[in-house]
Design a protein around this motif. Structure first.
Motif, short mmCIF file in Angstrom:
data_model
loop_
_atom_site.label_atom_id
_atom_site.label_comp_id
_atom_site.label_asym_id
_atom_site.label_seq_id
_atom_site.Cartn_x
_atom_site.Cartn_y
_atom_site.Cartn_z
N UNK A 377 -58.43 6.66 31.22
CA UNK A 377 -57.38 7.60 31.61
C UNK A 377 -56.08 7.31 30.86
N UNK A 378 -55.78 6.04 30.65
CA UNK A 378 -54.54 5.68 29.95
C UNK A 378 -54.52 6.25 28.54
N UNK A 379 -55.67 6.27 27.90
CA UNK A 379 -55.74 6.77 26.53
C UNK A 379 -55.71 8.30 26.45
N UNK A 380 -55.76 8.96 27.58
CA UNK A 380 -55.66 10.42 27.58
C UNK A 380 -54.22 10.91 27.70
N UNK A 381 -53.28 9.98 27.82
CA UNK A 381 -51.88 10.38 27.93
C UNK A 381 -51.31 10.71 26.55
N UNK A 382 -50.16 11.38 26.56
CA UNK A 382 -49.52 11.79 25.30
C UNK A 382 -49.13 10.61 24.42
N UNK A 383 -49.05 9.44 25.01
CA UNK A 383 -48.69 8.24 24.24
C UNK A 383 -49.64 8.04 23.06
N UNK A 384 -50.88 8.47 23.20
CA UNK A 384 -51.89 8.22 22.17
C UNK A 384 -52.24 9.47 21.36
N UNK A 385 -51.47 10.54 21.52
CA UNK A 385 -51.71 11.76 20.75
C UNK A 385 -51.31 11.56 19.29
N UNK A 386 -52.02 12.23 18.39
CA UNK A 386 -51.67 12.12 16.97
C UNK A 386 -51.94 13.43 16.25
N UNK A 387 -51.31 13.55 15.06
CA UNK A 387 -51.51 14.73 14.21
C UNK A 387 -51.81 14.25 12.79
N UNK A 388 -52.35 15.15 12.00
CA UNK A 388 -52.54 14.89 10.58
C UNK A 388 -51.26 15.33 9.87
N UNK A 389 -50.47 14.38 9.44
CA UNK A 389 -49.17 14.69 8.86
C UNK A 389 -49.31 15.40 7.52
N UNK A 390 -50.52 15.41 6.94
CA UNK A 390 -50.75 16.15 5.69
C UNK A 390 -50.98 17.64 5.93
N UNK A 391 -51.09 18.03 7.18
CA UNK A 391 -51.21 19.45 7.51
C UNK A 391 -49.94 20.16 7.04
N UNK A 392 -50.11 21.32 6.40
CA UNK A 392 -48.97 22.07 5.84
C UNK A 392 -47.91 22.38 6.89
N UNK A 432 -49.38 8.67 14.72
CA UNK A 432 -49.16 8.74 16.17
C UNK A 432 -47.80 9.33 16.50
N UNK A 433 -47.79 10.30 17.39
CA UNK A 433 -46.53 10.89 17.81
C UNK A 433 -45.64 9.86 18.50
N UNK A 434 -46.26 8.93 19.17
CA UNK A 434 -45.52 7.88 19.88
C UNK A 434 -44.50 7.21 18.95
N UNK A 453 -52.26 19.95 24.52
CA UNK A 453 -53.46 19.50 25.22
C UNK A 453 -54.65 19.30 24.28
N UNK A 454 -54.66 20.04 23.16
CA UNK A 454 -55.81 19.95 22.27
C UNK A 454 -55.66 18.91 21.16
N UNK A 455 -54.58 18.16 21.17
CA UNK A 455 -54.39 17.14 20.13
C UNK A 455 -55.36 15.96 20.35
N UNK A 456 -55.87 15.40 19.26
CA UNK A 456 -56.74 14.22 19.41
C UNK A 456 -55.92 13.00 19.83
N UNK A 457 -56.62 12.03 20.37
CA UNK A 457 -55.98 10.79 20.80
C UNK A 457 -56.58 9.62 20.03
N UNK A 458 -55.73 8.71 19.63
CA UNK A 458 -56.19 7.56 18.86
C UNK A 458 -55.29 6.35 19.08
N UNK A 459 -55.67 5.26 18.43
CA UNK A 459 -54.95 3.99 18.57
C UNK A 459 -54.24 3.68 17.26
#
Length: 714
Positions: A377-392, A432-434, A453-459
């Motif tokens: 559950x902790x990893x589902x929080x926005x703290x672990x959301x990320x984006x591909x910064x190479x996206x236009x 990571x957005x964090x 809500x649809x952003x992937x989550x990672x470490x």
């Protein structure tokens, strides 16, 4: 008034009579002799690697008038201190100029568990100059049912510090079989103000400073050993200390290197001074360090049959082999391991961009399958959301992030070209957005990327404590334990264990075979770095308001905490293979610990002189901007022992601010470990010029019993 010539003749006659009386009927007994220790042997002598039938003896001769010549020495070995009977009288021993006139000799054909006395002599202008008498002892035979007594110690920085711990050991006059030294016999830097001071007059000056590596700038500038000459200077200076000499003269040593014999926090032939700013692969420097070590340390890496050990023929990196094992009767098998020569890099790169996602969504999801629901559950929080910064869509944000990176990299000392290369390498792909939103907000809050809500989550590395570029914090020190352990486990699986392959294939094979086949009562593993888990658990500290700090942290992942998966595998394998009475002894971290890790007892010796872990932690937290009155400082430093004990249920004893050594008594049914400790504040005082009672009064001792895979106060 005496005629000078006649007076000299008279004195020679007196000394000749004394020599005849002391040394019996040797061929040159009438030769005058300096029995008090000759100035031609400024480092005295030493012995090491004792076995039932052999021992290695060491000396270095120095004659300034013949600096470029090979020098002939004599070695005498006797079972009696009066040398009336000799088991070896070697008169053709050559101290080679190419090896700084240091020589080590493997003496064989000796009797088991026997005390021998030895001395070297050098003849010049008809005058014989002799070392002080050394004492050594061979190991008991494999079948001997005898107890074994030894000391283990580590970390003896010379600069600004005094060897009061060694002086105390000499005072005790213990009947030891040997001393294990766990590494950091020398420190490669001279005047590194982050931990060294020469205010007391204890300093090292390189004879060829132009060959050294300049480090730091301005008031923090210092030199690091680089050439063979530089590294030799370290040993030459350290071994002039009378307290260290006295211990070497009295007991054989079993020595392994750690990092400072080459370079701080090193791995293989790679240094870490630059913290990732530049590649620090330094093969020639590594070879230079090994050469000086092999010249000055009485060990036998090539397993020579007998006689002079040819240092030039001893294996070197990447084929160096200083791991070896010793048998001391029926009750002790000692495995001396090498933690530095084959290990991989630290798992978190020092130059890692904090925002880089180290475990993307797919890998993280797989890793979380076995974790508790609360962790998932902790990893589902926005703290672990990320984006591909190479996206236009994030082109503007990427440009800003790269610009900030360039600015920070150049402020850290990189050139424009180096900074641009690093920015292109790191500021890309999943971030990571964090972390990146903190950077973006500092420039223009309108650029902040809102999580959806649809952003992937990672470490990301930021989630493991990495907060800045080119820094030891969040890479080698002060790492978030739980996220780091998860990351390490995934890397371990991805690489089939190579990410944490501490020993390398050959040493691992030797380690497993030696441990599982040993029939001795005790199997003790010598590790230069500590296996005691050093954890700061701030999760329940209500006075720490910053949520990013209310986590569990490893203090150092340069030691075994940095390879948590392999550490667990190694210790659990011992249990699975039913290896009874295994015990790890270690050093490096400058503190005293007794703990049980994964059911296996482990003991850690304090430093002889090197700055205590408490003082180092204090510097780290102050450097990170925390005042000494801050709650995190109080828990991490002021109350360090209490915090560590509460954070690791396996810890039985912790002293984070003392120097000293550990004395071991190995018996058939138990092992007793006694910590002999002196407060850190005493290390800058020279007790060699004071009454013995003053030093004795400063020491305290704590004894623990190791039995049935546990450690308890005795």
């Amino acid at each position: 008034m005496f005629n000078p010539f006649k007076r000299r003749t008279f004195l020679q006659a007196v000394v000749a009579v004394a020599a005849t009386t002391t040394f019996g009927c040797s061929d040159d007994a009438e030769t005058p002799e300096d029995s008090a220790g000759s100035p031609y042997f400024p480092q005295s002598l030493a012995s090491g690697d004792p076995r039932p039938d052999s021992v290695v003896l060491w000396v270095r001769v120095e004659d300034a008038a013949r600096a470029g010549d090979d020098l002939r020495l004599r070695l005498e070995v006797s079972p009696s201190e009066d040398f009336k009977t000799l088991v070896l009288d070697k008169t053709d021993l050559m101290a080679r100029a190419e090896h700084d006139h240091a020589v080590k000799v493997k003496v064989t054909g000796l009797s088991a568990r026997t005390t021998y006395y030895y001395r070297f002599s050098y003849e010049k202008d008809g005058q014989r100059h002799t070392t002080r008498v050394g004492r050594t002892r061979t190991a008991p035979a494999a079948t001997d049912d005898v107890p074994v007594k030894f000391v283990f110690a580590s970390c003896q920085d010379f600069i600004g510090r005094y060897y009061n711990a060694w002086q105390r050991l000499v005072q005790l006059d213990a009947d030891l079989d040997f001393i294990v030294f766990l590494g950091d016999y020398v420190y490669e830097t001279t005047g590194d103000t982050s931990f060294q001071s020469d205010g007391s007059g204890r300093s090292v000056r390189f004879s060829a400073p132009e060959e050294a590596l300049p480090q730091g700038t301005g008031l923090t500038a210092f030199l690091a050993a680089n050439s063979v000459s530089n590294y030799r200077d370290l040993y030459k200076n350290v071994r002039t200390d009378k307290q260290l000499q006295a211990v070497h003269e009295r007991y054989p040593f079993i020595i392994v290197w750690d990092d400072h014999e080459f370079s701080d926090d090193c791995w293989q032939d790679v240094a870490t001074y630059e913290d990732g700013k530049r590649d620090e692969t330094q093969l020639q420097r590594k070879l230079n360090a090994e050469q000086a070590f092999l010249e000055y340390i009485p060990l036998d890496t090539a397993q020579a049959s007998e006689g002079v050990i040819d240092v030039a023929q001893e294996p070197r990196f990447p084929n160096a082999r200083i791991y070896r094992d010793f048998e001391y009767g029926r009750h002790l098998k000692l495995l001396v391991t090498d933690y530095r020569s084959y290990r991989p890099d630290h798992l978190i790169p020092e130059d890692a961009y904090p925002g880089t996602v180290a475990l993307e969504h797919t890998l993280l999801s797989m890793a979380l399958q076995t974790q508790p629901e609360a962790v998932k559950a902790a990893f589902q929080t926005d703290t672990f959301a990320y984006v591909d910064i190479d996206d236009a869509a994030y082109a503007t944000q990427k440009q800003v992030l790269q610009g900030v990176y360039l600015s920070q990299a150049k402020a850290a000392g990189l050139t424009d070209a180096e900074a641009a290369q690093k920015a292109a390498q790191w500021v890309k792909g999943p971030v990571a957005l964090y972390y990146v939103n903190q950077v973006l907000a500092a420039v223009n809050r309108a650029l902040v990327i809102k999580p959806t809500a649809d952003m992937p989550h990672g470490l990301a590395y930021a989630h493991m404590g990495k907060a800045s570029l080119f820094n030891i914090q969040g890479s080698r020190y002060v790492v978030v334990k739980d996220t780091f352990d998860l990351f390490a486990a995934v890397k371990y699986q991805q690489t089939a264990g190579k990410s944490e392959d501490v020993f390398g294939p050959a040493q691992e094979k030797w380690f497993q075979e030696t441990l599982t086949t040993a029939k001795n009562t005790w199997k003790m593993v010598v590790s230069s770095t500590s296996l005691s888990a050093l954890i700061w658990d701030f999760r329940q500290q209500a006075d720490i308001s910053d949520p990013t700090l209310r986590q569990r942290f490893y203090f150092s992942v340069d030691q075994w905490d940095g390879f948590p998966t392999q550490k667990k595998v190694m210790l659990n394998t011992l249990k699975a293979q039913k290896v009874e009475n295994a015990l790890f002894i270690s050093g490096d971290i400058h503190a005293s610990f007794a703990s049980v890790e994964e059911g296996v007892p482990t003991l850690t010796a304090p430093g002889i002189t090197s700055g205590s872990i408490k003082s180092l932690a204090s510097l780290a937290l102050i450097g990170a901007g925390y005042a000494t009155g801050a709650p995190v400082y109080q828990h991490a430093v002021t109350e360090m022992e209490k915090t560590l004990m509460a954070s690791n249920p396996g810890l039985r004893f912790a002293d984070a601010d003392s120097h000293g050594f550990v004395m071991m008594e190995v018996k058939a049914d138990e092992t007793l470990a006694t910590f002999h400790l002196i407060p850190a504040a005493e290390v800058a005082k020279d007790y060699s010029k004071r009454a013995d009672s003053e030093l004795e009064a400063k020491f305290t001792s704590r004894t623990f019993r190791v039995k049935n895979s546990d450690i308890q106060p005795a």
